[in-house]
Design a protein around this motif. Structure first.
Motif, PDB file in Angstrom:
ATOM      1  N   SER A  27       0.804  -1.230   0.000  1.00  0.00           N
ATOM      2  CA  SER A  27       0.000   0.000   0.000  1.00  0.00           C
ATOM      3  C   SER A  27       0.833   1.275   0.000  1.00  0.00           C
ATOM      4  O   SER A  27       0.338   2.341  -0.358  1.00  0.00           O
ATOM      5  N   GLY A  28       2.073   1.191   0.455  1.00  0.00           N
ATOM      6  CA  GLY A  28       2.910   2.383   0.581  1.00  0.00           C
ATOM      7  C   GLY A  28       2.666   3.143   1.874  1.00  0.00           C
ATOM      8  O   GLY A  28       3.286   4.169   2.121  1.00  0.00           O
ATOM      9  N   GLU A  29       1.779   2.640   2.725  1.00  0.00           N
ATOM     10  CA  GLU A  29       1.496   3.295   4.010  1.00  0.00           C
ATOM     11  C   GLU A  29       2.595   2.977   5.020  1.00  0.00           C
ATOM     12  O   GLU A  29       3.159   1.880   5.010  1.00  0.00           O
ATOM     13  N   LYS A  30       2.852   3.928   5.926  1.00  0.00           N
ATOM     14  CA  LYS A  30       3.845   3.687   6.967  1.00  0.00           C
ATOM     15  C   LYS A  30       3.277   2.685   7.968  1.00  0.00           C
ATOM     16  O   LYS A  30       2.203   2.892   8.534  1.00  0.00           O
ATOM     17  N   ALA A  31       4.008   1.592   8.189  1.00  0.00           N
ATOM     18  CA  ALA A  31       3.577   0.552   9.124  1.00  0.00           C
ATOM     19  C   ALA A  31       4.082   0.839  10.537  1.00  0.00           C
ATOM     20  O   ALA A  31       3.395   0.562  11.513  1.00  0.00           O
ATOM     21  N   MET A  32       5.298   1.385  10.628  1.00  0.00           N
ATOM     22  CA  MET A  32       5.872   1.709  11.936  1.00  0.00           C
ATOM     23  C   MET A  32       7.089   2.602  11.747  1.00  0.00           C
ATOM     24  O   MET A  32       7.653   2.679  10.662  1.00  0.00           O
ATOM     25  N   SER A  33       7.458   3.260  12.827  1.00  0.00           N
ATOM     26  CA  SER A  33       8.676   4.056  12.853  1.00  0.00           C
ATOM     27  C   SER A  33       9.484   3.605  14.056  1.00  0.00           C
ATOM     28  O   SER A  33       8.970   3.579  15.177  1.00  0.00           O
ATOM     29  N   LEU A  34      10.720   3.214  13.827  1.00  0.00           N
ATOM     30  CA  LEU A  34      11.598   2.728  14.882  1.00  0.00           C
ATOM     31  C   LEU A  34      12.596   3.821  15.229  1.00  0.00           C
ATOM     32  O   LEU A  34      13.108   4.502  14.347  1.00  0.00           O
ATOM     33  N   GLU A  35      12.874   3.988  16.520  1.00  0.00           N
ATOM     34  CA  GLU A  35      13.738   5.071  16.973  1.00  0.00           C
ATOM     35  C   GLU A  35      14.992   4.529  17.649  1.00  0.00           C
ATOM     36  O   GLU A  35      14.970   4.211  18.832  1.00  0.00           O
ATOM     37  N   PRO A  36      16.105   4.448  16.900  1.00  0.00           N
ATOM     38  CA  PRO A  36      17.350   3.970  17.509  1.00  0.00           C
ATOM     39  C   PRO A  36      18.021   4.991  18.419  1.00  0.00           C
ATOM     40  O   PRO A  36      19.000   4.689  19.074  1.00  0.00           O
ATOM     41  N   ARG A  37      17.489   6.202  18.484  1.00  0.00           N
ATOM     42  CA  ARG A  37      18.050   7.276  19.311  1.00  0.00           C
ATOM     43  C   ARG A  37      19.487   7.586  18.912  1.00  0.00           C
ATOM     44  O   ARG A  37      20.370   7.730  19.732  1.00  0.00           O
ATOM     45  N   GLY A  38      19.669   7.677  17.629  1.00  0.00           N
ATOM     46  CA  GLY A  38      20.995   7.974  17.108  1.00  0.00           C
ATOM     47  C   GLY A  38      20.925   9.068  16.070  1.00  0.00           C
ATOM     48  O   GLY A  38      19.974   9.825  15.989  1.00  0.00           O
ATOM     49  N   LYS A  39      21.946   9.093  15.267  1.00  0.00           N
ATOM     50  CA  LYS A  39      22.043  10.077  14.202  1.00  0.00           C
ATOM     51  C   LYS A  39      21.537   9.479  12.903  1.00  0.00           C
ATOM     52  O   LYS A  39      21.091   8.350  12.859  1.00  0.00           O
ATOM     53  N   PHE A  40      21.615  10.230  11.878  1.00  0.00           N
ATOM     54  CA  PHE A  40      21.298   9.892  10.497  1.00  0.00           C
ATOM     55  C   PHE A  40      21.502   8.397  10.213  1.00  0.00           C
ATOM     56  O   PHE A  40      22.590   7.868  10.355  1.00  0.00           O
ATOM     57  N   ILE A  41      20.445   7.691   9.802  1.00  0.00           N
ATOM     58  CA  ILE A  41      20.504   6.258   9.517  1.00  0.00           C
ATOM     59  C   ILE A  41      20.927   6.060   8.065  1.00  0.00           C
ATOM     60  O   ILE A  41      20.217   6.450   7.134  1.00  0.00           O
ATOM     61  N   MET A  42      22.078   5.438   7.869  1.00  0.00           N
ATOM     62  CA  MET A  42      22.658   5.305   6.537  1.00  0.00           C
ATOM     63  C   MET A  42      22.464   3.924   5.912  1.00  0.00           C
ATOM     64  O   MET A  42      22.649   3.764   4.710  1.00  0.00           O
ATOM     65  N   SER A  43      22.103   2.916   6.718  1.00  0.00           N
ATOM     66  CA  SER A  43      21.944   1.569   6.171  1.00  0.00           C
ATOM     67  C   SER A  43      20.906   0.804   6.980  1.00  0.00           C
ATOM     68  O   SER A  43      20.749   1.027   8.180  1.00  0.00           O
ATOM     69  N   VAL A  44      20.180  -0.082   6.282  1.00  0.00           N
ATOM     70  CA  VAL A  44      19.167  -0.925   6.920  1.00  0.00           C
ATOM     71  C   VAL A  44      19.242  -2.325   6.322  1.00  0.00           C
ATOM     72  O   VAL A  44      19.601  -2.490   5.157  1.00  0.00           O
ATOM     73  N   ALA A  45      18.916  -3.342   7.131  1.00  0.00           N
ATOM     74  CA  ALA A  45      18.915  -4.722   6.641  1.00  0.00           C
ATOM     75  C   ALA A  45      17.984  -5.566   7.509  1.00  0.00           C
ATOM     76  O   ALA A  45      17.967  -5.417   8.734  1.00  0.00           O
ATOM     77  N   PHE A  46      17.222  -6.450   6.863  1.00  0.00           N
ATOM     78  CA  PHE A  46      16.377  -7.416   7.567  1.00  0.00           C
ATOM     79  C   PHE A  46      17.144  -8.718   7.735  1.00  0.00           C
ATOM     80  O   PHE A  46      17.945  -9.099   6.875  1.00  0.00           O
ATOM     81  N   SER A  59       8.562  -3.833  17.863  1.00  0.00           N
ATOM     82  CA  SER A  59       9.159  -2.519  17.566  1.00  0.00           C
ATOM     83  C   SER A  59      10.163  -2.087  18.632  1.00  0.00           C
ATOM     84  O   SER A  59      10.449  -0.907  18.784  1.00  0.00           O
ATOM     85  N   ARG A  60      10.699  -3.043  19.366  1.00  0.00           N
ATOM     86  CA  ARG A  60      11.639  -2.713  20.445  1.00  0.00           C
ATOM     87  C   ARG A  60      13.081  -2.993  20.032  1.00  0.00           C
ATOM     88  O   ARG A  60      13.350  -3.893  19.252  1.00  0.00           O
ATOM     89  N   THR A  61      13.971  -2.229  20.650  1.00  0.00           N
ATOM     90  CA  THR A  61      15.399  -2.429  20.420  1.00  0.00           C
ATOM     91  C   THR A  61      15.846  -3.713  21.124  1.00  0.00           C
ATOM     92  O   THR A  61      15.606  -3.880  22.314  1.00  0.00           O
ATOM     93  N   VAL A  62      16.477  -4.599  20.360  1.00  0.00           N
ATOM     94  CA  VAL A  62      17.027  -5.828  20.922  1.00  0.00           C
ATOM     95  C   VAL A  62      18.400  -5.524  21.518  1.00  0.00           C
ATOM     96  O   VAL A  62      18.707  -5.931  22.632  1.00  0.00           O
ATOM     97  N   PHE A  63      19.214  -4.805  20.771  1.00  0.00           N
ATOM     98  CA  PHE A  63      20.487  -4.336  21.296  1.00  0.00           C
ATOM     99  C   PHE A  63      21.039  -3.231  20.415  1.00  0.00           C
ATOM    100  O   PHE A  63      20.615  -3.028  19.290  1.00  0.00           O
ATOM    101  N   LYS A  64      21.994  -2.503  20.972  1.00  0.00           N
ATOM    102  CA  LYS A  64      22.659  -1.417  20.265  1.00  0.00           C
ATOM    103  C   LYS A  64      24.150  -1.544  20.501  1.00  0.00           C
ATOM    104  O   LYS A  64      24.586  -1.772  21.626  1.00  0.00           O
ATOM    105  N   LEU A  65      24.913  -1.415  19.420  1.00  0.00           N
ATOM    106  CA  LEU A  65      26.370  -1.481  19.504  1.00  0.00           C
ATOM    107  C   LEU A  65      26.955  -0.134  19.105  1.00  0.00           C
ATOM    108  O   LEU A  65      26.583   0.424  18.087  1.00  0.00           O
ATOM    109  N   ASP A  66      27.871   0.359  19.882  1.00  0.00           N
ATOM    110  CA  ASP A  66      28.618   1.565  19.520  1.00  0.00           C
ATOM    111  C   ASP A  66      30.010   1.109  19.124  1.00  0.00           C
ATOM    112  O   ASP A  66      31.001   1.402  19.796  1.00  0.00           O
ATOM    113  N   ALA A  67      30.080   0.360  18.036  1.00  0.00           N
ATOM    114  CA  ALA A  67      31.307  -0.349  17.678  1.00  0.00           C
ATOM    115  C   ALA A  67      32.181   0.366  16.653  1.00  0.00           C
ATOM    116  O   ALA A  67      33.312  -0.038  16.448  1.00  0.00           O
ATOM    117  N   HIS A  68      31.675   1.385  16.011  1.00  0.00           N
ATOM    118  CA  HIS A  68      32.445   2.055  14.962  1.00  0.00           C
ATOM    119  C   HIS A  68      32.639   3.530  15.306  1.00  0.00           C
ATOM    120  O   HIS A  68      31.811   4.138  15.968  1.00  0.00           O
TER     121      HIS A  68
END
Length: 195
Positions: A128-147, A171-180
């Motif tokens: 449909s092109g409708e937004k299903a959800m918005s996830l908030e990693p609480r970070g900066k500009f998101i440059m890459s995504v992968a399922f 829609s919850r954060t499983v984990f966050k890495l500050d590795a780079h």
């Protein structure tokens, strides 16, 4: 050691920023700063279609694993969905005031995820092109995504070097890495989806 089997000279009028190889069909799709998406026959590199409609450079393309569709994102803040067999535009998704940087299809083709300059990951219903959800990693500009291969997890890489992984169902954060220390421009899960 490798051997170049096919090569397309001057494939675009400007730099190619993204490429996706369709697992369903004999197609390679390229996205360029020249504002076009091109669909090629993979076995011969014959140009099949040039798709126009973006108003600024195309920065990401992703083929749908279950249909003859490809999604492209552009600095014009739109995701466009194209038919890889005909080159026809199927859908135009207006992502809002800030550009849509990266796109990825879920393994079953149900969702298209996109990273944004606002630092959110938006998940769109591919049908449909409708937004299903918005996830908030609480970070900066998101440059890459992968399922993940199961489609249960969605990872994103940010400008600040952070990688976040979300559970799609909750829609919850499983984990966050500050590795780079530099931007994460590309990421992928292993085939089993465990890493």
């Amino acid at each position: 050691m490798y051997c170049v089997k096919q090569k397309a000279e001057n494939a675009h009028e400007d730099g190619i920023w993204s490429l996706s190889w369709s697992e369903r069909s004999d197609r390679i799709v390229t996205g360029s700063v020249d504002e076009t998406v091109k669909i090629w026959r993979a076995s011969t590199l014959e140009l099949m279609h040039t798709c126009t409609g973006h108003g600024l450079g195309v920065v990401s393309v992703a083929t749908d694993p279950v249909s003859d569709s490809v999604a492209s994102s552009s600095l014009d803040s739109h995701i466009r969905v194209w038919n890889t067999e005909t080159g026809a535009s199927i859908r135009d998704i207006d992502c809002g005031p800030l550009e849509c940087w990266s796109v990825a299809y879920s393994p079953e083709g149900r969702f298209i995820a996109s990273g944004s300059q606002t630092g959110n990951v938006n998940v769109w219903n591919a049908g449909s092109g409708e937004k299903a959800m918005s996830l908030e990693p609480r970070g900066k500009f998101i440059m890459s995504v992968a399922f993940s291969s199961s489609g249960n997890l969605l990872a994103c890489g940010a400008m600040d070097g952070a990688v976040s992984v979300f559970d799609i169902a909750s829609s919850r954060t499983v984990f966050k890495l500050d590795a780079h220390v530099k931007p994460v421009r590309s990421l992928a899960f292993t085939a089993d989806g465990m890493r």
